[in-house]
Design a protein around this motif. Sequence first.
Motif, mmCIF file in Angstrom:
data_model
loop_
_atom_site.group_PDB
_atom_site.id
_atom_site.type_symbol
_atom_site.label_atom_id
_atom_site.label_comp_id
_atom_site.label_asym_id
_atom_site.label_seq_id
_atom_site.Cartn_x
_atom_site.Cartn_y
_atom_site.Cartn_z
ATOM 1 N N SER A 154 0.844 -1.193 0.000
ATOM 2 C CA SER A 154 0.000 0.000 0.000
ATOM 3 C C SER A 154 0.880 1.243 0.000
ATOM 4 O O SER A 154 2.040 1.197 0.390
ATOM 5 N N SER A 155 0.301 2.329 -0.475
ATOM 6 C CA SER A 155 0.975 3.619 -0.506
ATOM 7 C C SER A 155 -0.079 4.683 -0.297
ATOM 8 O O SER A 155 -1.248 4.371 -0.057
ATOM 9 N N VAL A 156 0.316 5.926 -0.436
ATOM 10 C CA VAL A 156 -0.623 7.034 -0.259
ATOM 11 C C VAL A 156 -1.761 6.937 -1.270
ATOM 12 O O VAL A 156 -2.910 7.220 -0.961
ATOM 13 N N HIS A 179 2.454 2.922 -7.383
ATOM 14 C CA HIS A 179 2.444 3.397 -6.002
ATOM 15 C C HIS A 179 3.316 4.630 -5.870
ATOM 16 O O HIS A 179 4.422 4.676 -6.392
ATOM 17 N N SER A 180 2.794 5.648 -5.158
ATOM 18 C CA SER A 180 3.591 6.844 -4.918
ATOM 19 C C SER A 180 3.512 7.209 -3.444
ATOM 20 O O SER A 180 2.565 6.853 -2.759
ATOM 21 N N GLY A 181 4.523 7.911 -2.994
ATOM 22 C CA GLY A 181 4.617 8.255 -1.580
ATOM 23 C C GLY A 181 5.185 7.086 -0.800
ATOM 24 O O GLY A 181 5.626 6.096 -1.385
ATOM 25 N N LEU A 204 8.208 1.701 4.527
ATOM 26 C CA LEU A 204 9.303 2.198 3.701
ATOM 27 C C LEU A 204 9.009 3.620 3.246
ATOM 28 O O LEU A 204 7.874 4.063 3.262
ATOM 29 N N GLY A 205 10.014 4.308 2.781
ATOM 30 C CA GLY A 205 9.827 5.650 2.238
ATOM 31 C C GLY A 205 9.311 5.566 0.818
ATOM 32 O O GLY A 205 8.973 4.490 0.314
ATOM 33 N N GLY A 249 9.800 0.488 -10.691
ATOM 34 C CA GLY A 249 10.899 -0.389 -11.064
ATOM 35 C C GLY A 249 11.696 -0.912 -9.883
ATOM 36 O O GLY A 249 12.549 -1.783 -10.041
ATOM 37 N N THR A 250 11.439 -0.409 -8.677
ATOM 38 C CA THR A 250 12.131 -0.881 -7.483
ATOM 39 C C THR A 250 11.707 -2.319 -7.190
ATOM 40 O O THR A 250 10.526 -2.651 -7.241
#
Length: 144
Positions: free
Chosen positions: A35-37, A54-56, A114-115, A120-121
Amino acid sequence: MIRALLLVTASFTFANPVSAQSSSPLTDLQITAISSVTQSERISPGQQQTVRRHSGPVSLVVTEKGFGRARLLRIDGVVAAAEASQRPLCGTAVTAGACHPGDPATGVEITYHLGPLPSGTVLTVQDTTTTLPPRTLTAAIELR
């Protein structure tokens, strides 16, 4: 007198509501959610890439059935230290939150906080069984 009282208070222990069984070796390790923002998604066994972007800050949820002894998190192949929280897994459904006082834990759900991570990570988790011969289990997911 106060010092003695603090020592007595500090030595008082609380009963652990859930007990881990050292006889339950690690049998399964899976990335179960990300999950992310902006997004949240379940990850299927064997899924190699997220469906959503996913961002944030990203949270990675990992489920371990049984217990390991050498848990590692890698971000793009580099071992990383990350803040994490965990919940015991209990019951026949091996579900987080299904534990009752005195129930034996059958595994653990770990959430890595995580930050922000770019598309691509690759996130990889691994752990090694407590039994001999040791067996290392791994799971990985690429962020879309």
